[in-house]
Enzyme design. Structure first.
Site, mmCIF file in Angstrom:
data_model
loop_
_atom_site.group_PDB
_atom_site.id
_atom_site.type_symbol
_atom_site.label_atom_id
_atom_site.label_comp_id
_atom_site.label_asym_id
_atom_site.label_seq_id
_atom_site.Cartn_x
_atom_site.Cartn_y
_atom_site.Cartn_z
ATOM 1 N N LYS A 115 1.053 -1.158 0.087
ATOM 2 C CA LYS A 115 0.020 0.058 -0.163
ATOM 3 C C LYS A 115 0.758 1.208 0.047
ATOM 4 O O LYS A 115 0.373 2.378 -0.274
ATOM 5 C CB LYS A 115 -0.906 -0.101 1.053
ATOM 6 C CG LYS A 115 -2.227 -1.057 1.042
ATOM 7 C CD LYS A 115 -2.972 -0.650 2.205
ATOM 8 C CE LYS A 115 -4.518 -1.471 2.201
ATOM 9 N NZ LYS A 115 -5.295 -1.173 3.253
ATOM 10 N N GLU A 116 2.080 1.094 0.123
ATOM 11 C CA GLU A 116 3.031 2.063 0.007
ATOM 12 C C GLU A 116 3.887 2.319 -1.055
ATOM 13 O O GLU A 116 3.368 2.871 -2.189
ATOM 14 C CB GLU A 116 3.991 2.291 1.456
ATOM 15 C CG GLU A 116 3.145 2.287 2.806
ATOM 16 C CD GLU A 116 3.871 2.559 4.153
ATOM 17 O OE1 GLU A 116 4.891 3.051 4.040
ATOM 18 O OE2 GLU A 116 3.607 1.628 4.814
ATOM 19 N N MET A 117 5.148 1.650 -1.019
ATOM 20 C CA MET A 117 5.988 1.837 -2.286
ATOM 21 C C MET A 117 5.780 0.584 -3.250
ATOM 22 O O MET A 117 6.106 0.698 -4.296
ATOM 23 C CB MET A 117 7.353 2.073 -1.979
ATOM 24 C CG MET A 117 7.687 3.381 -1.532
ATOM 25 S SD MET A 117 9.294 3.523 -0.888
ATOM 26 C CE MET A 117 9.506 5.406 -0.550
#
Length: 303
Positions: A115-117
């Site tokens: 969900k981030e990088m």
């Protein structure tokens, strides 16, 4: 009850000045710092080349992004408030649930979080080796670009992100005119109300866990330490956040539920301390909290 006893005992045992001024972390490698700074701001770390560390930890926004929760690749929204990167080197653990023991371990998390990088080091390292980073890493590390060397450089840079010379730190060092009488009174109220039991030390927090809703049950979708240990007694225990630069890091708490310091103080007084608090006391505590804003670190002033 035992944990509550420990908190009360800590409060009673704290000396007259339970907060200590920030200081630079020494003996850092300037070449690693420069490399880490470049990596921190480079979107190459994300799978689709859209998100950098700085996307969520902005140097002119108090070291966070001032959002309730951050956005990752493909506009995915996270489910927890991004903590400030400023002074994170002084936290005893990293992340709200304390799952990372240090900055190096923390740096791995966002890169691989879908969900981030949304990346993997298996994918990232070959890309870096085809870029200018190969020369930079080879000049510093004997084994060149590796997972451990990437996070080592990031952590070395992050150790420079110390916000020195806040008015309150100058006051602690002897400059009695660095803060106003109202702010001094706010500090005294901060101590007598019991806020100091969790927010003390060099980072004014970040050095222990405490239960969210200690004195009165509070709604929270996230479970804190329980997410790591799966022990019932760890439910709703989170790392206590640092209060340094707090006026710049809204919204507040792990779920970003409050936009204003006044609302946080009222909530904490009732749910964490079981204390009544007046508008005058709140105003003075806020005045004190504003003295905790330090200077932007030299390594990022030009950004």
């Amino acid at each position: 009850m035992f944990r509550l006893f420990l908190i009360i005992l800590l409060t009673l045992s704290i000396d007259a000045q339970p907060i200590t001024p920030l200081k630079k972390i020494k003996n850092l490698n300037p070449n690693k710092i420069a490399l880490g700074r470049r990596l921190f701001s480079d979107t190459i770390l994300s799978a689709d080349n859209t998100i950098s560390c700085e996307s969520c930890h902005q140097f002119n926004q108090g070291g966070d992004d001032n959002l309730k929760s951050s956005f990752g690749i493909h506009a995915q929204r996270g489910d927890i408030n991004a903590p400030t990167i400023y002074n994170a080197a002084y936290n005893f653990r990293q992340f709200w649930n304390g799952r990372a023991k240090n900055l190096k371990e923390q740096a791995k998390g966002p890169i691989e979080n879908p969900k981030e990088m949304g990346n993997s080091f298996e994918h990232l390292i070959p890309l870096l080796k085809k870029s200018q980073y190969k020369t930079l890493f080879d000049a510093i590390y004997q084994d060149g670009i590796t997972k451990e060397n990437i996070v080592d450089a990031l952590a070395e840079f992050e150790k420079t992100l110390i916000t020195l010379n806040s008015p309150f730190d100058r006051y602690l060092k002897g400059d009695k005119k660095a803060i106003t009488q109202k702010q001094k009174e706010g500090y005294e109220i901060f101590k007598t109300k019991g806020c100091i039991s969790c927010h003390q030390g060099i980072n004014i927090g970040g050095n222990l866990y405490n239960k969210f809703g200690l004195m009165k049950a509070s709604e929270s979708k996230r479970l804190g330490r329980y997410e790591i240990t799966h022990k019932e007694e760890d439910k709703y225990y989170f790392k206590v956040p640092s209060l340094r630069n707090i006026e710049q890091t809204a919204p507040y708490l792990h779920d970003g539920r409050f936009k204003h310091l006044k609302d946080v103080i009222i909530f904490m007084s009732h749910y964490q301390l079981a204390q009544t608090i007046t508008d005058d006391e709140i105003e003075k505590i806020i005045a004190f909290l504003k003295t905790l804003t330090g200077e932007i670190p030299e390594t990022v002033k030009s950004r």
